[in-house]
Write an enzyme that holds these catalytic residues in place. Structure first.
Site, PDB file in Angstrom:
ATOM      1  N   ASN A   1      -2.348  -9.051 -20.307  1.00  0.00           N
ATOM      2  CA  ASN A   1      -3.583  -9.233 -19.540  1.00  0.00           C
ATOM      3  C   ASN A   1      -4.634  -8.173 -19.852  1.00  0.00           C
ATOM      4  O   ASN A   1      -5.831  -8.425 -19.740  1.00  0.00           O
ATOM      5  CB  ASN A   1      -3.262  -9.206 -18.041  1.00  0.00           C
ATOM      6  CG  ASN A   1      -4.506  -9.217 -17.193  1.00  0.00           C
ATOM      7  OD1 ASN A   1      -5.236 -10.206 -17.116  1.00  0.00           O
ATOM      8  ND2 ASN A   1      -4.799  -8.092 -16.543  1.00  0.00           N
TER       9      ASN A   1
ATOM     10  N   SER B   1      -9.165 -16.524 -23.304  1.00  0.00           N
ATOM     11  CA  SER B   1     -10.481 -16.746 -22.718  1.00  0.00           C
ATOM     12  C   SER B   1     -11.048 -18.041 -23.264  1.00  0.00           C
ATOM     13  O   SER B   1     -10.626 -18.512 -24.329  1.00  0.00           O
ATOM     14  CB  SER B   1     -11.402 -15.572 -23.072  1.00  0.00           C
ATOM     15  OG  SER B   1     -12.753 -15.868 -22.789  1.00  0.00           O
TER      16      SER B   1
ATOM     17  N   TYR C   1     -16.124  -9.963 -29.032  1.00  0.00           N
ATOM     18  CA  TYR C   1     -15.140 -10.381 -28.034  1.00  0.00           C
ATOM     19  C   TYR C   1     -14.504 -11.713 -28.425  1.00  0.00           C
ATOM     20  O   TYR C   1     -13.277 -11.865 -28.399  1.00  0.00           O
ATOM     21  CB  TYR C   1     -15.807 -10.492 -26.668  1.00  0.00           C
ATOM     22  CG  TYR C   1     -14.886 -10.937 -25.557  1.00  0.00           C
ATOM     23  CD1 TYR C   1     -13.923 -10.079 -25.045  1.00  0.00           C
ATOM     24  CD2 TYR C   1     -14.985 -12.220 -25.011  1.00  0.00           C
ATOM     25  CE1 TYR C   1     -13.071 -10.478 -24.023  1.00  0.00           C
ATOM     26  CE2 TYR C   1     -14.145 -12.621 -23.984  1.00  0.00           C
ATOM     27  CZ  TYR C   1     -13.187 -11.759 -23.502  1.00  0.00           C
ATOM     28  OH  TYR C   1     -12.354 -12.162 -22.489  1.00  0.00           O
TER      29      TYR C   1
ATOM     30  N   LYS D   1     -10.579 -12.764 -29.389  1.00  0.00           N
ATOM     31  CA  LYS D   1      -9.818 -13.778 -28.664  1.00  0.00           C
ATOM     32  C   LYS D   1      -9.369 -14.915 -29.589  1.00  0.00           C
ATOM     33  O   LYS D   1      -8.291 -15.490 -29.396  1.00  0.00           O
ATOM     34  CB  LYS D   1     -10.644 -14.311 -27.503  1.00  0.00           C
ATOM     35  CG  LYS D   1     -10.855 -13.285 -26.387  1.00  0.00           C
ATOM     36  CD  LYS D   1      -9.535 -12.803 -25.798  1.00  0.00           C
ATOM     37  CE  LYS D   1      -9.727 -11.940 -24.565  1.00  0.00           C
ATOM     38  NZ  LYS D   1      -8.458 -11.524 -23.951  1.00  0.00           N
TER      39      LYS D   1
ATOM     40  N   ASP E   1     -13.823 -14.440 -11.118  1.00  0.00           N
ATOM     41  CA  ASP E   1     -14.466 -13.552 -10.149  1.00  0.00           C
ATOM     42  C   ASP E   1     -13.686 -12.240 -10.064  1.00  0.00           C
ATOM     43  O   ASP E   1     -12.733 -12.107  -9.303  1.00  0.00           O
ATOM     44  CB  ASP E   1     -14.517 -14.243  -8.777  1.00  0.00           C
ATOM     45  CG  ASP E   1     -15.113 -13.348  -7.694  1.00  0.00           C
ATOM     46  OD1 ASP E   1     -15.835 -12.399  -8.041  1.00  0.00           O
ATOM     47  OD2 ASP E   1     -14.845 -13.607  -6.503  1.00  0.00           O
ATOM     48  N   THR E   2     -14.093 -11.265 -10.895  1.00  0.00           N
ATOM     49  CA  THR E   2     -13.455  -9.950 -10.925  1.00  0.00           C
ATOM     50  C   THR E   2     -14.538  -8.885 -11.066  1.00  0.00           C
ATOM     51  O   THR E   2     -15.707  -9.186 -11.315  1.00  0.00           O
ATOM     52  CB  THR E   2     -12.481  -9.823 -12.116  1.00  0.00           C
ATOM     53  OG1 THR E   2     -13.228  -9.964 -13.340  1.00  0.00           O
ATOM     54  CG2 THR E   2     -11.391 -10.879 -12.069  1.00  0.00           C
TER      55      THR E   2
END
Length: 231
Positions: A85, A136, A149, A153, A181-182
């Site tokens: 993660n 992602s 990014y 991925k 939502d983080t």
């Protein structure tokens, strides 16, 4: 005469980036059924989640410090679940990117993932284990401003595909959630200059439940790739 009752040990799961956000949500989801090793960069970062889940064990190590990772992995003889993660999201257009940005992103999101998996292969093989890669939507389609990014991925997805073929006793699941939502998402939206609307995003609990469902899939099924989008 009474017979001793032999308890069946819980499976063991190692979750990287478990101190907050999605990693902490995955830890909460697996805590009732798994012995947890919770990874983060420092012991201090794990203080809150270990207070919440006192039966879990902290596993603090900087994942790009490969000698330290090898030392931290050495005691693990059997591992049922490895959830990758931890990661970084360095964003920006290609014209303004730097070699340092590309190296940082690929180091954290690909090389560290590959090396930790490699070191844990004997323990995973011993358990016919399950590797879960938190990927992602950017691992399926690149957007402007997300080049480094997205490249990391896409590479993570390729790593998972190769691992699945090379290690047939393991299950390997790539999970591709949309925006979650983080705290990290709040930082991204701030960087984009937009107002944060949490209802636009998946909740960490929903994605954690998807991880749990993949792990709980009976052994006759191999959940290879899961795509999850906000409704």
């Amino acid at each position: 005469m009474t017979s001793a009752v032999t308890s069946i040990p819980k499976p063991t799961a190692l979750i990287t980036g478990a101190s907050r956000g999605l990693g902490a949500a995955i830890a909460r989801e697996l805590a009732p059924t798994h012995d947890l090793l919770l990874g983060a960069r420092s012991a201090q970062a794990l203080h809150d989640i270990l207070g919440e889940l006192p039966c879990a064990t902290g596993w603090p190590v900087e994942l790009t410090d490969y000698p330290a990772v090898a030392e931290a992995v050495a005691p693990i003889q059997r591992l049922d679940v490895l959830v990758h993660n931890a990661g970084v999201a360095d964003l920006g257009v290609i014209a303004e990117s730097s070699v340092a940005q590309w190296r940082h992103t690929l180091e954290a999101n690909v090389i560290a993932v590959a090396e930790l998996t490699r070191l844990l292969l004997p323990a995973l093989r011993a358990a016919n284990g399950h590797v879960v890669l938190i990927n992602s939507g950017a691992g399926l389609r690149a957007n402007a401003g997300w080049a480094s990014y997205a490249a990391s991925k896409f590479a993570m997805r390729a790593f998972g595909d190769a691992l699945r073929l090379e290690e047939p006793t393991l299950r390997v699941t790539s999970i591709h959630p949309g925006r979650i939502d983080t705290d990290m998402q709040r930082e991204i939206i701030a960087g984009e200059g937009r107002e944060y609307q949490p209802e636009e995003f998946l909740t960490a609990q929903t994605v954690a439940g998807t991880v749990r469902n993949a792990i709980d899939t009976p052994r006759d099924g191999h959940p290879t790739e899961i795509v999850l989008r906000p409704y």
